[in-house]
Design an enzyme around this catalytic site. Structure first.
Site, PDB file in Angstrom:
ATOM      1  N   ASP A   1       0.802  -1.108   0.123  1.00 56.90           N
ATOM      2  CA  ASP A   1      -0.161  -0.108   0.088  1.00 56.90           C
ATOM      3  C   ASP A   1       0.685   1.067   0.043  1.00 56.90           C
ATOM      4  O   ASP A   1       1.586   1.586   1.071  1.00 56.90           O
ATOM      5  CB  ASP A   1      -0.717  -0.080   1.144  1.00 56.90           C
ATOM      6  CG  ASP A   1      -1.924   0.978   1.224  1.00 56.90           C
ATOM      7  OD1 ASP A   1      -2.136   1.897   0.279  1.00 56.90           O
ATOM      8  OD2 ASP A   1      -2.907   0.982   2.071  1.00 56.90           O
ATOM      9  N   ASP A   2       0.971   1.887  -1.092  1.00 60.49           N
ATOM     10  CA  ASP A   2       1.699   3.112  -1.179  1.00 60.49           C
ATOM     11  C   ASP A   2       3.253   3.110  -1.259  1.00 60.49           C
ATOM     12  O   ASP A   2       3.985   3.718  -1.010  1.00 60.49           O
ATOM     13  CB  ASP A   2       1.298   4.133  -0.196  1.00 60.49           C
ATOM     14  CG  ASP A   2      -0.108   4.736  -0.089  1.00 60.49           C
ATOM     15  OD1 ASP A   2      -0.967   4.424  -1.247  1.00 60.49           O
ATOM     16  OD2 ASP A   2      -0.255   5.458   0.645  1.00 60.49           O
TER      17      ASP A   2
ATOM     18  N   CYS B   1      -6.073   4.380  -3.723  1.00 61.97           N
ATOM     19  CA  CYS B   1      -6.273   2.896  -3.303  1.00 61.97           C
ATOM     20  C   CYS B   1      -7.705   2.235  -3.925  1.00 61.97           C
ATOM     21  O   CYS B   1      -7.534   1.151  -4.417  1.00 61.97           O
ATOM     22  CB  CYS B   1      -6.502   2.885  -1.811  1.00 61.97           C
ATOM     23  SG  CYS B   1      -5.265   3.609  -0.664  1.00 61.97           S
TER      24      CYS B   1
ATOM     25  N   ARG C   1      -7.704  -0.925  -6.614  1.00 65.21           N
ATOM     26  CA  ARG C   1      -7.958  -2.407  -6.303  1.00 65.21           C
ATOM     27  C   ARG C   1      -9.106  -2.809  -6.932  1.00 65.21           C
ATOM     28  O   ARG C   1      -9.264  -4.130  -7.416  1.00 65.21           O
ATOM     29  CB  ARG C   1      -8.240  -2.270  -4.498  1.00 65.21           C
ATOM     30  CG  ARG C   1      -7.065  -2.241  -3.857  1.00 65.21           C
ATOM     31  CD  ARG C   1      -7.257  -1.365  -2.553  1.00 65.21           C
ATOM     32  NE  ARG C   1      -6.168  -0.893  -1.996  1.00 65.21           N
ATOM     33  CZ  ARG C   1      -5.060  -1.544  -1.422  1.00 65.21           C
ATOM     34  NH1 ARG C   1      -5.161  -3.039  -0.901  1.00 65.21           N
ATOM     35  NH2 ARG C   1      -4.004  -0.990  -0.931  1.00 65.21           N
TER      36      ARG C   1
ATOM     37  N   LYS D   1      -5.626  -5.357   3.516  1.00 60.85           N
ATOM     38  CA  LYS D   1      -6.423  -4.386   3.268  1.00 60.85           C
ATOM     39  C   LYS D   1      -7.463  -4.365   2.339  1.00 60.85           C
ATOM     40  O   LYS D   1      -7.073  -4.744   0.994  1.00 60.85           O
ATOM     41  CB  LYS D   1      -5.637  -2.826   3.150  1.00 60.85           C
ATOM     42  CG  LYS D   1      -6.534  -1.735   2.630  1.00 60.85           C
ATOM     43  CD  LYS D   1      -5.431  -0.487   2.534  1.00 60.85           C
ATOM     44  CE  LYS D   1      -6.266   0.389   1.622  1.00 60.85           C
ATOM     45  NZ  LYS D   1      -5.409   1.747   1.441  1.00 60.85           N
TER      46      LYS D   1
ATOM     47  N   HIS E   1     -10.753  -2.336   1.163  1.00 61.95           N
ATOM     48  CA  HIS E   1     -10.871  -0.723   0.663  1.00 61.95           C
ATOM     49  C   HIS E   1     -11.840  -0.933  -0.386  1.00 61.95           C
ATOM     50  O   HIS E   1     -11.696  -0.130  -1.398  1.00 61.95           O
ATOM     51  CB  HIS E   1      -9.720  -0.263   0.587  1.00 61.95           C
ATOM     52  CG  HIS E   1     -10.053   1.426   0.846  1.00 61.95           C
ATOM     53  ND1 HIS E   1      -8.845   2.250   0.864  1.00 61.95           N
ATOM     54  CD2 HIS E   1     -10.863   1.999   0.988  1.00 61.95           C
ATOM     55  CE1 HIS E   1      -9.342   3.356   1.277  1.00 61.95           C
ATOM     56  NE2 HIS E   1     -10.727   3.338   0.876  1.00 61.95           N
TER      57      HIS E   1
ATOM     58  N   SER F   1      -8.488   1.855   4.708  1.00 62.97           N
ATOM     59  CA  SER F   1      -7.107   2.238   5.106  1.00 62.97           C
ATOM     60  C   SER F   1      -6.990   2.460   6.561  1.00 62.97           C
ATOM     61  O   SER F   1      -8.015   2.784   7.288  1.00 62.97           O
ATOM     62  CB  SER F   1      -6.612   3.662   4.436  1.00 62.97           C
ATOM     63  OG  SER F   1      -6.660   3.358   3.080  1.00 62.97           O
TER      64      SER F   1
ATOM     65  N   HIS G   1       1.379   2.508   4.169  1.00 65.81           N
ATOM     66  CA  HIS G   1       0.392   3.341   3.852  1.00 65.81           C
ATOM     67  C   HIS G   1       0.565   4.172   5.548  1.00 65.81           C
ATOM     68  O   HIS G   1       1.070   3.382   6.272  1.00 65.81           O
ATOM     69  CB  HIS G   1      -1.134   3.112   3.859  1.00 65.81           C
ATOM     70  CG  HIS G   1      -2.063   3.924   3.694  1.00 65.81           C
ATOM     71  ND1 HIS G   1      -2.578   4.803   4.867  1.00 65.81           N
ATOM     72  CD2 HIS G   1      -2.734   4.488   2.576  1.00 65.81           C
ATOM     73  CE1 HIS G   1      -3.557   5.826   4.113  1.00 65.81           C
ATOM     74  NE2 HIS G   1      -3.706   5.409   2.950  1.00 65.81           N
TER      75      HIS G   1
ATOM     76  N   ASP H   1      -0.050  -0.820  -4.714  1.00 63.39           N
ATOM     77  CA  ASP H   1      -1.356  -0.229  -5.526  1.00 63.39           C
ATOM     78  C   ASP H   1      -1.232   1.089  -6.117  1.00 63.39           C
ATOM     79  O   ASP H   1      -1.782   1.103  -6.981  1.00 63.39           O
ATOM     80  CB  ASP H   1      -2.518  -0.064  -4.264  1.00 63.39           C
ATOM     81  CG  ASP H   1      -2.232   1.046  -3.325  1.00 63.39           C
ATOM     82  OD1 ASP H   1      -0.940   1.325  -3.045  1.00 63.39           O
ATOM     83  OD2 ASP H   1      -2.881   1.348  -2.347  1.00 63.39           O
ATOM     84  N   ASN H   2      -0.517   2.118  -5.738  1.00 63.92           N
ATOM     85  CA  ASN H   2      -0.197   3.191  -6.458  1.00 63.92           C
ATOM     86  C   ASN H   2       1.145   3.694  -5.753  1.00 63.92           C
ATOM     87  O   ASN H   2       1.964   3.125  -5.041  1.00 63.92           O
ATOM     88  CB  ASN H   2      -1.124   4.463  -6.163  1.00 63.92           C
ATOM     89  CG  ASN H   2      -1.655   4.331  -4.760  1.00 63.92           C
ATOM     90  OD1 ASN H   2      -2.869   3.998  -4.358  1.00 63.92           O
ATOM     91  ND2 ASN H   2      -0.815   4.845  -3.877  1.00 63.92           N
TER      92      ASN H   2
ATOM     93  N   LYS I   1       1.776   9.723  -5.427  1.00 68.22           N
ATOM     94  CA  LYS I   1       0.406   9.243  -5.359  1.00 68.22           C
ATOM     95  C   LYS I   1      -0.526  10.469  -5.521  1.00 68.22           C
ATOM     96  O   LYS I   1      -0.731  11.773  -5.337  1.00 68.22           O
ATOM     97  CB  LYS I   1       0.207   8.851  -3.795  1.00 68.22           C
ATOM     98  CG  LYS I   1      -1.174   8.420  -3.574  1.00 68.22           C
ATOM     99  CD  LYS I   1      -1.134   7.937  -2.060  1.00 68.22           C
ATOM    100  CE  LYS I   1      -2.839   7.349  -1.522  1.00 68.22           C
ATOM    101  NZ  LYS I   1      -2.947   6.851  -0.165  1.00 68.22           N
TER     102      LYS I   1
END
Length: 417
Positions: free
Chosen positions: A24-25, A64, A68, A117, A119, A142, A195, A247-248, A263
């Site tokens: 995540d991130d 996010c 996904r 996660k 989301h 998140s 994250h 994810d990003n 992001k």
């Protein structure tokens, strides 16, 4: 293109077990194997050494929820109706009408577990358990959203120590593998970290040259290693496809590897992801793929690898990139990058065109046309030099934008009916 010759097995391999590790991130440049000199990631690096590195893998969104949604369905999040980040109190979530790769693989006899996660909606009907997963342990959204709760299938734990989550998700994934070791199985492991707010277990605090963020990445790397060792110990490594990505792009900390933006941006730093894959039975060690690909491609690719059937009653945006995994290429096609409902950019071949910068309102210097082979940092606008390329990509944006707008209008009409 790839730097290796496609492997041609003498006998067909059985359908692989699948492990998808989704940070995540985490930024493009946050791994040692993608350029970090401050963060040590020997176990993730080993996946690159023993498998393939995609140098131009894209998220379908720079945030996010839409990232996904696209990953799981093979469709741009705008088709899915989840174009933005959703919050705990909101009613939106992944519709029961969508088909996830877990549902698709379940039809092939795969046991499917999600650990981390989600989301994609916080209500009961949005749970992974309603979208093809047999087991779910993780946060519904998140870790900076409240209340922070852990779902264990349909039960809720309210006292969450976030410093233990990376280990717990990994433990749960390993237990799931043991339960279904006769296979086939899918483990979707979307970690909560890195994250913000950053949390890391005690043994990793203060150990990285990159501060707490680096501690978190090195902790993640350690637990990736535990999972890899578990597969090896159980004799499952040879026919398990392990994929690692994020994810990003990175948010307040983390490295884009010198790419522009972060992001939220649809510049490369917000959407180009590290992507490593290992499958000893089929993927040659040390391979590199430079073909542009996207998360939306995973669903049709997994269908090919497992003999599953993608849904045929809806448009899928991804293409089968099995040939890329095994050392070949796929034909050139456009990739579109949205922010919310705004179609910000398109990439086709070496060219990338920006027509919007939503959510910012600064539209100066647009349109921007970049040659990503010569200028991956998106530093020099070539719109004035290549008017024909500019016109072709503009038409591409207009046509696809009109298609998405028409689908959105039809969905709104059905909602009002």
């Amino acid at each position: 293109m790839s730097t290796t010759t496609p492997r041609t097995p003498t006998t067909p391999s059985p359908a692989p077990n699948i492990v998808l590790i989704f940070m995540d991130d985490m930024g493009y440049g946050d791994l040692s194997c993608t350029g970090s000199s401050l963060i040590r990631t020997p176990r993730m690096d080993s996946v690159a050494e023993q498998g393939i590195t995609f140098t131009q893998m894209y998220s379908a969104a720079p945030t996010c929820t839409p990232s996904r949604a696209a990953l799981l369905t093979g469709r741009y999040a705008q088709r899915v109706g989840l174009p933005r980040v959703i919050f705990p109190e909101e009613p939106e979530g992944l519709s029961h009408e969508e088909v996830t790769f877990a549902e698709m693989l379940g039809q092939q006899g795969y046991a499917c577990g999600a650990f981390g996660k989600w989301h994609l909606g916080a209500r009961r009907e949005h749970s992974p358990l309603r979208h093809g997963f047999d087991r779910f342990v993780g946060l519904p959204y998140s870790n900076d959203m409240h209340p922070v709760v852990l779902h264990v299938d349909d039960e809720v734990e309210e006292d969450v120590d976030q410093s233990t989550l990376t280990r717990r998700y990994t433990d749960e994934a390993m237990d799931f593998i043991d339960e279904h070791r006769e296979g086939p199985f899918l483990v979707y492991l979307p970690h909560t970290m890195p994250h913000i707010p950053l949390h890391v277990e005690e043994g990793f605090r203060g150990t990285s040259a990159a501060g707490t963020y680096g501690d978190v990445i090195e902790c993640l790397d350690h637990h990736v290693g535990r999972l890899l060792d578990h597969l090896e110990d159980r004799g499952l490594a040879e026919n398990t496809l392990v994929m690692i990505t994020s994810d990003n792009g990175p948010w307040f900390e983390g490295s884009t590897g010198g790419l522009r933006g972060r992001k939220i941006d649809t510049y490369e730093g917000g959407i180009r992801m590290p992507f490593l894959a290992r499958w000893p039975a089929r993927i040659d060690a040390g391979s590199v793929c430079t073909t542009p690909a996207c998360f939306i491609d995973l669903m049709p690719t997994l269908a090919t690898l497992t003999g599953a059937d993608c849904p045929e009653d809806r448009p899928l945006d991804g293409v089968d990139i099995t040939d890329c995994l095994l050392g070949g290429e796929v034909p050139e096609r456009p990739l579109f990058f949205f922010s919310h409902w705004h179609l910000n950019a398109v990439r086709r071949g070496r060219w990338k065109l920006h027509v919007d910068r939503f959510p910012t309102k600064d539209l100066r210097e647009l349109p921007q046309l970049f040659d990503l082979e010569a200028d991956p940092g998106e530093n020099y606008n070539l719109a004035s030099l290549y008017p024909q390329v500019l016109d072709e990509l503009h038409r591409c944006v207009e046509d696809f934008g009109a298609e998405i707008s028409a689908q959105q209008g039809q969905a709104e009409q059905r909602a009002r009916a």
